[in-house]
Scaffold this motif. Structure first.
Motif, mmCIF file in Angstrom:
data_model
loop_
_atom_site.group_PDB
_atom_site.id
_atom_site.type_symbol
_atom_site.label_atom_id
_atom_site.label_comp_id
_atom_site.label_asym_id
_atom_site.label_seq_id
_atom_site.Cartn_x
_atom_site.Cartn_y
_atom_site.Cartn_z
ATOM 1 N N ILE A 1 33.724 32.379 49.211
ATOM 2 C CA ILE A 1 34.482 31.881 50.371
ATOM 3 C C ILE A 1 33.993 32.566 51.644
ATOM 4 O O ILE A 1 33.745 31.905 52.662
ATOM 5 N N ALA A 2 33.860 33.887 51.612
ATOM 6 C CA ALA A 2 33.413 34.635 52.800
ATOM 7 C C ALA A 2 32.030 34.164 53.238
ATOM 8 O O ALA A 2 31.789 33.960 54.443
ATOM 9 N N ALA A 3 31.126 33.981 52.277
ATOM 10 C CA ALA A 3 29.780 33.514 52.619
ATOM 11 C C ALA A 3 29.829 32.122 53.238
ATOM 12 O O ALA A 3 29.167 31.859 54.250
ATOM 13 N N GLU A 4 30.610 31.231 52.655
ATOM 14 C CA GLU A 4 30.727 29.864 53.179
ATOM 15 C C GLU A 4 31.337 29.853 54.579
ATOM 16 O O GLU A 4 30.927 29.078 55.439
ATOM 17 N N ALA A 5 32.326 30.709 54.810
ATOM 18 C CA ALA A 5 32.996 30.765 56.113
ATOM 19 C C ALA A 5 32.197 31.553 57.147
ATOM 20 O O ALA A 5 32.478 31.468 58.345
ATOM 21 N N GLY A 6 31.223 32.337 56.676
ATOM 22 C CA GLY A 6 30.455 33.171 57.601
ATOM 23 C C GLY A 6 31.286 34.298 58.182
ATOM 24 O O GLY A 6 31.161 34.622 59.366
ATOM 25 N N VAL A 7 32.152 34.867 57.358
ATOM 26 C CA VAL A 7 33.020 35.966 57.805
ATOM 27 C C VAL A 7 32.845 37.161 56.878
ATOM 28 O O VAL A 7 32.422 37.010 55.729
ATOM 29 N N PRO A 8 33.183 38.361 57.356
ATOM 30 C CA PRO A 8 33.138 39.520 56.471
ATOM 31 C C PRO A 8 34.148 39.359 55.331
ATOM 32 O O PRO A 8 35.213 38.762 55.508
ATOM 33 N N LEU A 9 33.816 39.909 54.195
ATOM 34 C CA LEU A 9 34.679 39.833 53.021
ATOM 35 C C LEU A 9 36.080 40.358 53.326
ATOM 36 O O LEU A 9 37.076 39.795 52.870
ATOM 37 N N GLY A 10 36.177 41.394 54.122
ATOM 38 C CA GLY A 10 37.474 41.984 54.472
ATOM 39 C C GLY A 10 38.394 41.039 55.230
ATOM 40 O O GLY A 10 39.612 41.220 55.229
ATOM 41 N N SER A 11 37.818 40.021 55.868
ATOM 42 C CA SER A 11 38.650 39.053 56.594
ATOM 43 C C SER A 11 39.590 38.306 55.650
ATOM 44 O O SER A 11 40.696 37.928 56.028
ATOM 45 N N LEU A 12 39.132 38.096 54.426
ATOM 46 C CA LEU A 12 39.962 37.360 53.470
ATOM 47 C C LEU A 12 41.203 38.162 53.106
ATOM 48 O O LEU A 12 42.307 37.624 53.087
ATOM 49 N N THR A 13 41.013 39.454 52.852
ATOM 50 C CA THR A 13 42.179 40.274 52.485
ATOM 51 C C THR A 13 43.032 40.602 53.702
ATOM 52 O O THR A 13 44.204 40.923 53.552
ATOM 53 N N TYR A 14 42.471 40.520 54.899
ATOM 54 C CA TYR A 14 43.261 40.715 56.110
ATOM 55 C C TYR A 14 44.218 39.541 56.317
ATOM 56 O O TYR A 14 45.374 39.733 56.668
ATOM 57 N N HIS A 15 43.742 38.328 56.090
ATOM 58 C CA HIS A 15 44.538 37.124 56.360
ATOM 59 C C HIS A 15 45.350 36.633 55.163
ATOM 60 O O HIS A 15 46.311 35.891 55.350
ATOM 61 N N PHE A 16 44.965 37.032 53.949
ATOM 62 C CA PHE A 16 45.605 36.496 52.749
ATOM 63 C C PHE A 16 45.887 37.610 51.751
ATOM 64 O O PHE A 16 45.113 38.558 51.637
ATOM 65 N N GLY A 17 46.962 37.440 50.999
ATOM 66 C CA GLY A 17 47.364 38.453 50.028
ATOM 67 C C GLY A 17 46.527 38.479 48.768
ATOM 68 O O GLY A 17 46.426 39.514 48.114
ATOM 69 N N SER A 18 45.946 37.348 48.399
ATOM 70 C CA SER A 18 45.189 37.276 47.151
ATOM 71 C C SER A 18 44.323 36.017 47.168
ATOM 72 O O SER A 18 44.493 35.142 48.026
ATOM 73 N N LEU A 19 43.434 35.930 46.199
ATOM 74 C CA LEU A 19 42.625 34.718 46.054
ATOM 75 C C LEU A 19 43.532 33.519 45.786
ATOM 76 O O LEU A 19 43.329 32.433 46.335
ATOM 77 N N GLY A 20 44.558 33.720 44.970
ATOM 78 C CA GLY A 20 45.516 32.644 44.701
ATOM 79 C C GLY A 20 46.190 32.156 45.971
ATOM 80 O O GLY A 20 46.390 30.949 46.160
ATOM 81 N N ASP A 21 46.529 33.086 46.854
ATOM 82 C CA ASP A 21 47.158 32.736 48.134
ATOM 83 C C ASP A 21 46.219 31.874 48.981
ATOM 84 O O ASP A 21 46.634 30.889 49.591
#
Length: 185
Positions: free
Chosen positions: A38-58
């Motif tokens: 997801i991070a690679a597809e979005a072109g964002v740092p991996l940490g952005s995912l955990t900053y904005h969302f609680g989990s992969l399920g979220d």
């Protein structure tokens, strides 16, 4: 010397992550969806995912909810633009036979969403809300029993077409929608 870390203001990052999630799911399935992809597809740092969302399920839940809302809006717009029942039958035919309702990519995502909803109560609830919104849009022109039947045809026919890989017969679809509306008026 350390200090507060500066993060570029990116107000659309969360939306890009959700869009990227759908792209990853469409390509790899829910089972192959990872934070890294997801991070690679979005072109964002991996940490952005955990900053904005609680989990992969979220992330997956919110991405599917966003897709359902977007498709619901198109569905609603098509039926709201219809001035009467015959025009609504034509609009439903267009939804079933065209890409207005679901592109081939969205059909893949719908299959993934339905399967995931079997094991995820949040996505299952998103689907139930979607069904209610769909029937409310149809209710502008059709009886409650006709809404249920027509909604099932709108969901089912494009899925059958995706597997059969043959174009739908517009005349048959239109005649079926009209017959259901007439019979269940």
């Amino acid at each position: 010397m350390g200090g507060p870390r500066k993060v570029a203001n990116d107000p659309l990052r969360k939306q890009r992550i959700l869009d990227a999630t759908l792209a990853v799911i469409a390509e790899h399935g829910v089972h192959g969806t990872t934070h890294r992809r997801i991070a690679a597809e979005a072109g964002v740092p991996l940490g952005s995912l955990t900053y904005h969302f609680g989990s992969l399920g979220d992330i997956i839940e919110q991405a599917f909810a966003r897709m359902a809302e977007s498709m619901s809006e198109r569905y609603h717009a098509a039926l709201t633009a219809a001035p009467d029942e015959p025009a609504a039958c034509a609009a439903v035919t267009d939804l079933i036979c065209g890409d207005e309702y679901a592109t081939p990519r969205e059909l893949v995502l719908l299959h993934e969403m339905y399967a995931y909803a079997n094991h995820n109560t949040t996505v299952a609830e998103s689907l139930r809300q979607w069904l209610r919104r769909s029937r409310a849009s149809l209710a502008r022109h059709f009886s409650e029993p006709a809404c249920r039947a027509i909604d099932a045809l709108i969901e089912g026919w494009p899925m059958h077409q995706a597997w059969e890989r043959e174009p739908l017969n517009r005349d048959l679809v239109r005649a079926t929608i009209t017959a259901v509306a007439d019979r269940l008026r």
